[in-house]
Scaffold this active site. Structure first.
Site, short mmCIF file in Angstrom:
data_model
loop_
_atom_site.label_atom_id
_atom_site.label_comp_id
_atom_site.label_asym_id
_atom_site.label_seq_id
_atom_site.Cartn_x
_atom_site.Cartn_y
_atom_site.Cartn_z
N CYS A 104 0.61 -1.07 -0.10
CA CYS A 104 -0.13 -0.15 0.44
C CYS A 104 1.10 1.28 -0.40
O CYS A 104 1.84 1.32 0.56
CB CYS A 104 -1.07 0.23 1.22
SG CYS A 104 -1.86 1.29 1.20
N GLU A 147 -8.83 -0.93 -3.24
CA GLU A 147 -9.43 0.46 -3.22
C GLU A 147 -10.58 0.62 -1.91
O GLU A 147 -10.87 2.11 -1.67
CB GLU A 147 -9.13 0.93 -4.09
CG GLU A 147 -7.64 0.65 -4.82
CD GLU A 147 -6.61 1.48 -4.24
OE1 GLU A 147 -6.74 2.35 -3.26
OE2 GLU A 147 -5.47 1.22 -3.87
#
Length: 186
Positions: A104, A147
């Site tokens: 991430c 997401e």
């Protein structure tokens, strides 16, 4: 079909929110204003994602608490998927559950084995309010689920369990950007 420039080519790179920032752990608000500010946000998000060498980025990662994400991500057959989704809804996550390495941009340089389905479908709209449906498999399905988690206020580290979570949180504390560790001494 609109003739558009390359995503991010006129965007500004924004500061990245890092793991532990409150905005990463709060659900994002739906987008109601489909004007130039939204177009600018998406353009800036692409520029920021590319500058950080990522494959996806949610608005709360750049300090905007809106339900928006961008992506430029390959699937397992190396087919490129490029786009954005406003007000995304994960409408399907199914198939085989695969534990694979996941990283991430808000936890730079770190990754951990995270379970995700190998198929995902996301629905929403684009910056003009036109309906969007994105169907992904493999790595791209992982990206879509990742997401959608972001806009719901979840970071992949929240999904990691057991020794993988312990190891990841230790790495966060040791990272130059990470949370301060416990006081040492006396």
């Amino acid at each position: 079909m609109r003739n558009r420039p390359i995503p991010g080519s006129s965007g500004a790179v924004r500061a990245m929110s890092l793991y532990g920032a409150a905005e990463l752990h709060a659900p994002c608000e739906p987008v109601n204003d489909f004007g130039p500010a939204l177009v600018r946000l998406v353009e800036d998000m692409f520029a920021t994602m590319y500058a950080a060498r990522g494959v996806g980025l949610a608005a709360n990662q750049v300090g905007e608490g809106l339900r928006v994400f961008v992506y430029d991500c390959p699937d397992d057959e190396d087919v490129r998927h490029l786009g954005h989704v406003v007000n995304p809804r994960l409408v399907a996550a199914d198939g085989v559950v695969v534990r694979g390495p996941e990283g991430c941009l808000s936890l730079p340089g770190l990754e951990a084995g995270t379970e995700r389905y190998d198929h995902a479908v996301v629905e929403g709209v684009d910056v003009y309010g036109e309906p969007v449906r994105v169907d992904g498999t493999g790595f791209f399905a992982r990206c879509l689920q990742h997401e959608c988690d972001h806009v719901d206020g979840t970071v992949y580290a929240d999904r990691v369990t057991g020794w993988r979570r312990t190891k990841l949180l230790r790495q966060v504390r040791r990272a130059p950007w990470g949370e301060p560790g416990p006081a040492r001494g006396a």
